[in-house]
Every structure is written in C-alpha cells, then in structure tokens.
Design a protein around this motif. Structure first.
Motif, short mmCIF file in Angstrom:
data_model
loop_
_atom_site.label_atom_id
_atom_site.label_comp_id
_atom_site.label_asym_id
_atom_site.label_seq_id
_atom_site.Cartn_x
_atom_site.Cartn_y
_atom_site.Cartn_z
N LYS A 91 7.95 -56.32 -66.68
CA LYS A 91 9.07 -56.71 -67.57
C LYS A 91 10.37 -57.35 -66.96
O LYS A 91 10.81 -58.14 -67.69
CB LYS A 91 9.53 -55.22 -68.11
CG LYS A 91 8.45 -54.40 -69.02
CD LYS A 91 9.08 -53.00 -69.38
CE LYS A 91 8.04 -52.18 -70.41
NZ LYS A 91 8.70 -50.82 -70.61
N ASP B 134 2.15 -53.16 -77.19
CA ASP B 134 2.61 -54.60 -76.81
C ASP B 134 2.80 -54.88 -75.41
O ASP B 134 2.38 -56.15 -75.19
CB ASP B 134 3.74 -55.04 -77.59
CG ASP B 134 4.02 -54.90 -79.13
OD1 ASP B 134 2.35 -54.94 -79.61
OD2 ASP B 134 4.36 -54.94 -80.08
N TRP B 135 3.67 -54.12 -74.78
CA TRP B 135 3.96 -54.44 -73.30
C TRP B 135 2.53 -54.26 -72.62
O TRP B 135 2.23 -54.98 -71.62
CB TRP B 135 4.90 -53.51 -72.65
CG TRP B 135 6.29 -53.98 -73.22
CD1 TRP B 135 7.15 -53.29 -73.91
CD2 TRP B 135 7.11 -55.09 -72.56
NE1 TRP B 135 8.35 -53.99 -73.77
CE2 TRP B 135 8.28 -54.96 -73.05
CE3 TRP B 135 6.58 -56.04 -71.61
CZ2 TRP B 135 9.25 -56.06 -72.82
CZ3 TRP B 135 7.64 -57.02 -71.37
CH2 TRP B 135 8.78 -56.88 -71.85
N ILE C 227 9.68 -63.61 -80.51
CA ILE C 227 10.00 -61.84 -80.33
C ILE C 227 9.44 -61.30 -79.17
O ILE C 227 8.21 -61.60 -79.07
CB ILE C 227 9.47 -61.45 -81.57
CG1 ILE C 227 10.07 -62.06 -82.92
CG2 ILE C 227 9.55 -59.85 -81.66
CD1 ILE C 227 9.28 -61.81 -84.22
N PRO D 253 7.55 -58.30 -76.56
CA PRO D 253 7.03 -57.22 -76.78
C PRO D 253 8.06 -56.00 -77.31
O PRO D 253 8.93 -55.90 -76.77
CB PRO D 253 6.21 -56.72 -75.70
CG PRO D 253 6.20 -58.02 -75.01
CD PRO D 253 7.18 -58.78 -75.37
N LEU D 254 7.81 -55.28 -78.50
CA LEU D 254 8.66 -54.35 -78.85
C LEU D 254 8.04 -52.93 -78.57
O LEU D 254 8.65 -51.73 -78.67
CB LEU D 254 8.86 -54.45 -80.50
CG LEU D 254 9.39 -55.73 -80.68
CD1 LEU D 254 9.60 -55.88 -82.25
CD2 LEU D 254 10.81 -55.94 -80.14
N THR D 255 6.75 -52.80 -78.65
CA THR D 255 6.15 -51.39 -78.40
C THR D 255 5.35 -51.28 -77.10
O THR D 255 5.25 -52.19 -76.35
CB THR D 255 5.02 -50.92 -79.43
OG1 THR D 255 3.89 -51.91 -79.19
CG2 THR D 255 5.64 -51.38 -80.80
#
Length: 348
Positions: A98, A69-70, A62, A64-66
């Motif tokens: 990213k 997290d990034w 999974i 990073p989603l937020t």
C-alpha cells in the motif's frame, strides 16, 4: 470617432489582461509539473514505480477502495519480476505494498490533474476569445506534449514488468527529460505571454549553449539514477580514495562504459557539474545587465544544487536529500530558461 478609439483601447486592454491571465495559468501548470517531478523522484527512490501494473487513464484515477480491491492489486504486483526476485524475498506485506502503491498512484493522479487543469483553463480562455492568435498552436503543442509524457511514462513502466526487476535506465531518463522539457516549454510560453513583445523571444547562442550543457548533466543524472550509480561511492571529492574510481569496466569499450558503467557514470555526473557551473556563471553574466533577478536566480539555483549533490553523496543517498537534489535540478532548469528568455527578448 471617440467611440471607435475607446473600443480599440478596451480591446487592447482585454487582450493584455487575457495574455497575463493565460500566462499565470501556464506558470501554475508548470508548478504542477514541478510537483510531479518531485513526486516522481520519491516514486523512484522508494521503488514504487512498478506497483501499478496496468494503464487505465480513466478508471485508474480511483485507488483500491475495498480489501478485495487491494488484494487484487497486490496479486497483480506479485506477478512482476520485481516482486518475485526482490520485494517478495524481502518479505513485503500488503501494508508495504500500500505504501509503494500510494506514491505511484499519486504520481499518475497528478498527471491527470495537470492535463485537466491545462485543458479546462485553456478552453475557458478560448471561449473568452482571450488567446492571442499566434499562441493557439503553441498551446495545442503543449497539450500534446503533456499527453506524450504520459505515454512515455507507461513505456518506461512496461520495461520493468517483464524480464527486469526495475525499469530501463534509458526509458527512465527519457521520462524525466521529457518532463523537464515540458516544464521549460511552459515557462518560456508563459514569459512570452506575460511580456507580449512585438516578436516572441528567440534562443540566443548563449541560451543554447547553457541549456545544452545543462541537458547533458540532467541526462547523466537520470542515468545515474537508473543504474543506481549514486550508491557506488559515498566519499567526496575523491571516489573511494582516488580521483578516478578503480571499479570502471573498460572491457567492452569506452562508449559502452560511458553509457552503462555505474562507476564512470557517477564520476562523469559529479565532475560535469563543474562544467555546468562554469558555463552558468558566464551565462549569468550575460543575463545580469538585462535582468538582475534572473541572474541571481541562476546563481542561487546551481549553488544550492551543487551543495545538495555533495551532501547526497556523503549521506549514502538519503532519500530526502536525493529528492531535494532532483527538485532543485528542476529549479536550475527554470532559472536557466528564465535567463535564456531574457536574452532572447533583447534579440527579438
């Protein structure tokens, strides 16, 4: 008596059907490995391989989603020598991070998909009792090889997290060659299952010779990539005005130069290619009477690969050409394995 005969015929038909289905599964997994090799090339050329600094086989699937997290993932990358000495001074932003994170994540995610597809697919055939007895341990070995490939990949990444701004060229070559070996083993096993001769195909002298010659070229290519040797010259057929480049450092001996010097590695890779061509032409002539399609595939693959290699050099290592060069290199492996298998079937 008729009932027994009918049952036996039905069992044989089911076995043939199962073998063909299992062969198709292995060819599909081989196609996924091919895609992974291509994405691996993009990962290397975009300097993305060190963007994920932790090996988390399950949770790492999974991304990073937020925003938090990034930021955390970026902070971990900032602790690497690559960021401190290369990416940071170049002004890398979170947006740039990213981009490189995506390619490394995609590369690792595809590895997980390959393992899952192989395990679930083979388990389904096992439940259906459609796996020929002689192939059980071969399939187990292929699964173990796939797991080892992931471990070799992490072993490669670790080499670039401390004390280096890039991964070790030798670990990079091990990772690529291991992947291509797995790719070849999947294809060979799939072809054995598809044809189901009384005896599986065996490597012949010509098959060993062709594959060994090709292996040498693949290893040189991996070293060229690891040492960035492709960038030392963008002219062809000469290297900066001469046949033998003037920049070779012989001061530490011939063996050290062969395994470390970018100029010599580039030179060896571009000219060993013609040895490979000569060997594969002769090899394809051996294959042609048995399988004309395999012979055509061998010629087409190495011919395309030579042209891509030349154009990649002349372009100054344009990423899209370099990626195609690596992709077609894998197709050369596939075509050569196909030809070796056809010769091996005749021997068996």
């Amino acid at each position: 008596m008729d009932r027994v005969t009918a049952t036996a015929a039905s069992n044989r038909a089911n076995t043939r059907s199962g073998s063909r289905g299992l062969s198709t599964l292995l060819l599909f997994v081989a196609a996924l490995v091919f895609a992974m090799v291509v994405i691996g090339g993009i990962t290397r050329l975009t300097e993305s391989g060190l963007s994920i600094t932790e090996w988390e086989p399950i949770s790492g699937a999974i991304p990073p989603l937020t925003q938090a997290d990034w930021e955390h993932a970026f902070d971990l990358y900032k602790q690497t020598p690559q960021y401190r000495e290369v990416a940071g001074p170049a002004g890398m932003t979170l947006s740039g991070f990213k981009f490189i994170f995506f390619w490394e994540w995609a590369h690792r995610f595809l590895g997980r998909v390959i393992g899952l597809v192989f395990f679930v697919g083979v388990a389904w055939f096992a439940v259906k009792r459609a796996i020929p007895k002689a192939y059980t341990w071969r399939l187990v070995a292929l699964f173990i090889l796939g797991g080892l490939q992931g471990a070799v990949g992490w072993f490669m990444v670790v080499s670039g997290l401390e004390g280096r701004t890039e991964v070790s060229p030798y670990r990079l070559s091990a990772h690529l060659l291991f992947a291509l070996f797995l790719f070849a083993a999947l294809i060979w096993t799939a072809l054995d299952l598809r044809h189901r001769e009384p005896m599986p195909a065996r490597l012949t002298g010509w098959g060993i010779f062709a594959l060994a010659t090709l292996f040498t070229q693949l290893m040189l290519g991996a070293w060229v990539a690891g040492f960035r040797a492709g960038y030392v010259s963008n002219s062809w057929p000469d290297m900066d005005g001469g046949f033998l480049p003037a920049g070779i450092d012989w001061s530490q001996g011939v063996l050290f130069a062969i395994t470390h010097d970018p100029y010599l590695l580039h030179f060896l890779h571009r000219w060993w290619a013609w040895v490979v061509v000569a060997v594969l032409v002769l090899f394809a002539r051996q294959v042609r009477p048995i399988s004309r399609p395999a012979s055509i595939a061998i010629h087409s693959a190495f011919g395309t690969q030579i042209l891509l290699g030349i154009f990649t050099v002349l372009s100054g290592i344009a990423i899209w050409l370099a990626v195609l060069h690596q992709a077609v290199g894998a197709l050369v492996v596939a075509a050569t394995v196909w030809g070796a298998h056809e010769l091996g079937r005749r021997r068996a």
